[in-house]
Design a protein around this motif. Structure first.
Motif, PDB file in Angstrom:
ATOM      1  N   GLU A 169       0.861  -1.182   0.000  1.00 15.18           N
ATOM      2  CA  GLU A 169       0.000   0.000   0.000  1.00 15.18           C
ATOM      3  C   GLU A 169       0.894   1.226   0.000  1.00 15.18           C
ATOM      4  O   GLU A 169       1.794   1.353   0.838  1.00 15.18           O
ATOM      5  CB  GLU A 169      -0.921   0.030   1.221  1.00 15.18           C
ATOM      6  CG  GLU A 169      -1.793   1.299   1.239  1.00 15.18           C
ATOM      7  CD  GLU A 169      -2.820   1.347   2.370  1.00 15.18           C
ATOM      8  OE1 GLU A 169      -2.828   0.433   3.226  1.00 15.18           O
ATOM      9  OE2 GLU A 169      -3.613   2.304   2.383  1.00 15.18           O
ATOM     10  N   ASN A 211      -4.593   4.857  -2.129  1.00 18.57           N
ATOM     11  CA  ASN A 211      -5.786   5.433  -1.497  1.00 18.57           C
ATOM     12  C   ASN A 211      -6.370   6.560  -2.336  1.00 18.57           C
ATOM     13  O   ASN A 211      -5.636   7.410  -2.841  1.00 18.57           O
ATOM     14  CB  ASN A 211      -5.423   6.004  -0.116  1.00 18.57           C
ATOM     15  CG  ASN A 211      -5.047   4.913   0.863  1.00 18.57           C
ATOM     16  OD1 ASN A 211      -5.903   4.191   1.368  1.00 18.57           O
ATOM     17  ND2 ASN A 211      -3.740   4.773   1.107  1.00 18.57           N
ATOM     18  N   SER A 253      -9.244   9.611  -1.901  1.00 18.78           N
ATOM     19  CA  SER A 253     -10.183  10.255  -0.988  1.00 18.78           C
ATOM     20  C   SER A 253     -11.475  10.587  -1.738  1.00 18.78           C
ATOM     21  O   SER A 253     -11.555  10.464  -2.961  1.00 18.78           O
ATOM     22  CB  SER A 253      -9.556  11.499  -0.382  1.00 18.78           C
ATOM     23  OG  SER A 253      -9.254  12.394  -1.410  1.00 18.78           O
ATOM     24  N   GLU A 272      -8.182   2.096  -3.307  1.00 18.58           N
ATOM     25  CA  GLU A 272      -8.903   1.946  -2.037  1.00 18.58           C
ATOM     26  C   GLU A 272      -9.817   3.146  -1.817  1.00 18.58           C
ATOM     27  O   GLU A 272      -9.364   4.292  -1.868  1.00 18.58           O
ATOM     28  CB  GLU A 272      -7.895   1.884  -0.873  1.00 18.58           C
ATOM     29  CG  GLU A 272      -6.947   0.704  -0.942  1.00 18.58           C
ATOM     30  CD  GLU A 272      -6.108   0.560   0.332  1.00 18.58           C
ATOM     31  OE1 GLU A 272      -6.254   1.377   1.260  1.00 18.58           O
ATOM     32  OE2 GLU A 272      -5.296  -0.391   0.373  1.00 18.58           O
ATOM     33  N   THR A 327     -13.315   4.456   0.759  1.00 16.87           N
ATOM     34  CA  THR A 327     -13.993   4.108   2.013  1.00 16.87           C
ATOM     35  C   THR A 327     -15.486   3.919   1.767  1.00 16.87           C
ATOM     36  O   THR A 327     -16.031   4.344   0.745  1.00 16.87           O
ATOM     37  CB  THR A 327     -13.790   5.191   3.086  1.00 16.87           C
ATOM     38  OG1 THR A 327     -14.246   6.425   2.556  1.00 16.87           O
ATOM     39  CG2 THR A 327     -12.323   5.309   3.465  1.00 16.87           C
ATOM     40  N   ASP A 375     -11.691   0.361   1.965  1.00 10.39           N
ATOM     41  CA  ASP A 375     -10.752   0.603   3.066  1.00 10.39           C
ATOM     42  C   ASP A 375     -11.524   0.794   4.374  1.00 10.39           C
ATOM     43  O   ASP A 375     -12.687   1.204   4.346  1.00 10.39           O
ATOM     44  CB  ASP A 375      -9.958   1.881   2.745  1.00 10.39           C
ATOM     45  CG  ASP A 375      -8.618   1.942   3.463  1.00 10.39           C
ATOM     46  OD1 ASP A 375      -8.335   1.057   4.295  1.00 10.39           O
ATOM     47  OD2 ASP A 375      -7.860   2.881   3.179  1.00 10.39           O
TER      48      ASP A 375
END
Ligand code: C2E
Ligand code: MG
Ligand code: MG
Ligand code: MG
Length: 288
Positions: free
Chosen positions: A66, A125, A127, A157, A159, A187
């Motif tokens: 990651e 990641n 956002s 990833e 959320t 995530d």
């Protein structure tokens, strides 16, 4: 193969101390300093990625990493992402920063592949603001083409909250990325309010169980039962399960018994500079 897993964990444990203490000393800057500094962070080359290995529990092998963002403002101590990602989101700076992250991580994935190291899947990641940015899929396609990274070697990833809010638009974006062959992971799973059945609406490949569920997994019967149920249900839906924040041998053993697929955490390794992870990969190859 528990020995292999332990062996690799031990090998990974060596030499992490310096990175650990550096991250313990990370600075918190005030908002104005952060905002103005962040505007120039990309062009000044102040951003770096660290890579935390993801271990396949059945084999003990590193199969992924990651990418985790770090900021070194000129002449100052490291700033950790929790101290600046929100501001980057609010100011929109996350868009160019996020593109830099994706490009750097994909280029690194390709560099390791071309060096003949075991193929690692690279997790990056995204956002909420990045995910909703128009043209995200085109940007991802461009970065893959420019770097030569194969789509299935990239895992994005997001959320749960990104899915819960404006679910229809999210589904369209995820489908486009999925059609390109990019892998998609949820995530921090368990910290939001979605359920596994809700996730069926989306083309998701993997679930990352949040570290808050992992921490008491071997000592708290309820947490252990929840993790076991999530893993079994996720598997029945064809999802890969990654445990986050694995810090102890007990947690590792417990997750392995539950057939959890992958794990990452301080038990195996801190997030590492690219060169440090590379050494571990070369070492591991020599011993296979
Ligand atoms: P995350 O994606 O859930 O990443 C996992 C975080 O847990 C990382 O913190 C990692 O260093 C930390 N961690 C790993 N193993 C352990 C462990 O065993 N114990 C504990 N206590 N912590 C562990 P980090 O690097 O500070 O990143 C924090 C968050 O910042 C990330 O959470 C992610 O949401 C965000 N972030 C990091 N890099 C990026 C990026 O490039 N783009 C975006 N949009 N967000 C990022
Ligand atoms: Mg993550
Ligand atoms: Mg997480
Ligand atoms: Mg997080």
């Amino acid at each position: 193969n528990a020995d292999a897993a332990l062996y690799q964990a031990k090998a990974l444990g060596r030499g992490n101390y310096q990175f650990y203490s550096e991250e313990m000393n990370a600075r918190t800057l005030d908002r104005l300093t952060l905002e103005s500094g962040l505007r120039h962070a990309v062009e000044r080359g102040e951003l770096q990625l660290k890579y935390q290995p993801q271990i396949e529990l059945a084999s003990g092998h590193i199969v992924g990493a990651e990418a985790l963002l770090r900021w070194y403002p000129a002449g100052q101590d490291l700033v950790m992402p929790d101290a600046f990602i929100t501001i980057a989101e609010e100011t929109g700076l996350i868009v160019p920063i996020g593109e830099w992250v994706l490009r750097t991580a994909c280029a690194q994935q390709v560099a390791w592949r071309r060096a003949g190291l075991p193929a690692l899947r690279m997790a990056v990641n995204l956002s909420a603001r990045q995910f909703r940015q128009p043209g995200l899929d085109a940007m991802v396609a461009r970065v893959l083409a420019d770097t030569g990274c194969h789509a299935d070697a990239l895992e994005l990833e997001i959320t749960e909250s990104v899915l819960m809010d404006r679910a229809d638009a999210a589904a369209v974006t995820l489908q486009r990325l999925s059609d390109m062959g990019v892998q998609l992971a949820i995530d921090d799973f368990g910290t939001g309010y979605s359920s596994l059945s809700y996730l069926k609406r989306f083309p998701i490949n993997a679930l990352k169980i949040d570290r808050s569920f992992v921490s008491d997994i071997s000592s708290d019967a309820d947490d252990g039962a929840i993790a076991g149920a999530v893993i079994a249900l996720a598997h029945s839906m064809g999802l890969t399960v990654v445990a986050e924040g694995v810090e102890t041998r007990q947690q590792h053993d417990f997750l392995r018994q539950l057939n959890c697929d992958l794990a990452q955490g301080f038990y195996f390794s801190q997030p590492l500079p690219a060169a440090a992870l590379e050494h571990i990969l070369i070492d591991g190859e020599a011993k296979r």
